[in-house]
Design an enzyme around this catalytic site. Structure first.
Site, PDB file in Angstrom:
ATOM      1  N   SER A 143       0.832  -1.202   0.000  1.00 42.82           N
ATOM      2  CA  SER A 143       0.000   0.000   0.000  1.00 42.82           C
ATOM      3  C   SER A 143       0.872   1.259   0.000  1.00 42.82           C
ATOM      4  CB  SER A 143      -0.958  -0.043   1.192  1.00 42.82           C
ATOM      5  OG  SER A 143      -2.000   0.882   1.040  1.00 42.82           O
ATOM      6  N   GLU A 179      -9.963  -4.374  -5.327  1.00 42.30           N
ATOM      7  CA  GLU A 179      -9.542  -3.183  -4.593  1.00 42.30           C
ATOM      8  C   GLU A 179      -9.444  -1.950  -5.483  1.00 42.30           C
ATOM      9  OE1 GLU A 179      -5.335  -3.028  -3.413  1.00 42.30           O
ATOM     10  OE2 GLU A 179      -5.272  -5.166  -3.871  1.00 42.30           O
ATOM     11  N   HIS A 215      -7.652  -5.620  -0.718  1.00 38.57           N
ATOM     12  CA  HIS A 215      -6.416  -4.905  -0.446  1.00 38.57           C
ATOM     13  C   HIS A 215      -5.641  -5.554   0.707  1.00 38.57           C
ATOM     14  CE1 HIS A 215      -3.787  -1.397  -0.477  1.00 38.57           C
ATOM     15  NE2 HIS A 215      -3.945  -1.270   0.824  1.00 38.57           N
TER      16      HIS A 215
END
Length: 295
Positions: A142, A236, A266
């Protein structure tokens, strides 16, 4: 377990990741979520500093001396750390046959750009004092994927020896939210929502436009970066970031591979040891790093 985890994330975690929720509460929730992650059996942990950056060293069974994985954790640059991502670091380290180091870099809004990048680069320099560059890999999920790209570019531009490989898990490469799936997956994504990541992007960028390549490395020059592997779920909102990053890296001559995991959300790799898909992802990423260790 897959259905249970997806439901828990959607009902408990996603509502917490909101601009309306104080960041202090989000941080506590992130630490609590870490309790859902599993460490490899027999993992040994040590607190240390890497050129002044607090860090956690994780030695899982099978780690080889001289091989090191630097994990830059996710959390939209405002949350996350050893409590939330220690297990992921250990799982990746074991898969790669390396000791894992989780850098507890400074967070926004208290410390906006370039604090996280400065800390990541300091941690990498520390690893170079202990290991050959060809025996070091950098991984990030991320926002940590964003930071992995940013520090790889900084390493290249500083003329430092490059790491052997880059591992990118659902990288948040574009903080402008221009990707198509930001909109098309907004309802399907059980974890992230565009309003929250948009607010976090501004906190991290400070006075710098989010379109600046320093903030959104998707738009930077990727030429000369180490081999990279990208893993992302199809459900996601950051799917487009991974797809466009793979395209831009390939166009720049970088060795890159992209694996889309059908039906996954995610950062599902945080559930390694509980989800077959997470275990498969970690194993593939580990093999990728093992393939690229340089003697």
């Amino acid at each position: 377990m897959k259905t249970v985890l997806r439901t828990v994330i959607r009902l408990l975690f996603k509502p917490m990741l909101s601009p309306r929720v104080p960041i202090s509460i989000q941080r506590q929730g992130s630490k609590a979520a870490g309790l859902l992650s599993k460490y490899p059996r027999g993992t040994e942990t040590t607190r240390l500093e890497m050129n002044g950056v607090p860090a956690l060293r994780l030695h899982a069974p099978g780690a080889q001396a001289g091989k090191a994985l630097l994990l830059l954790h996710g959390g939209a640059y405002v949350l996350g750390g050893p409590a939330s991502h220690g297990a992921l670091a250990a799982q990746l380290g074991q898969a790669a046959g390396a000791e894992a180091y989780l850098a507890d870099y400074r967070l926004a809004p208290e410390n906006p750009y370039p604090a996280a990048l400065d800390d990541a680069l300091a941690a990498y320099r520390w690893l170079l004092e202990q290991n050959e560059a060809g025996q070091v890999a950098i991984a990030g999920d991320s926002a940590g994927g964003n930071l992995t790209l940013a520090v790889a570019i900084a390493i290249r531009d500083a003329g430092l020896p490059p790491p052997a490989a880059l591992v990118l898990i659902s990288p948040w490469a574009d903080l402008t939210q221009s990707g198509e799936t930001i909109r098309s997956r907004a309802q399907r994504d059980p974890m992230l929502n565009p309003a929250w990541i948009g607010a976090c992007a501004k906190l991290y960028a400070g006075n710098i436009p989010t379109s600046d390549p320093r903030i959104s490395p998707l738009f930077d020059n990727l030429k000369g970066l180490p081999p990279m592997m990208i893993h992302v779920g199809t459900e996601e909102i950051l799917l487009s970031d991974s797809e466009r990053l793979a395209q831009r890296a390939e166009a720049a001559g970088v060795e890159v591979s992209l694996h889309r995991f059908e039906g996954m959300w995610h950062d599902f790799q945080l559930h390694a040891g509980q989800l077959a898909e997470a275990d498969a992802s970690i194993a593939e990423l580990g093999q990728f790093m093992r393939k690229h260790w340089r003697v």
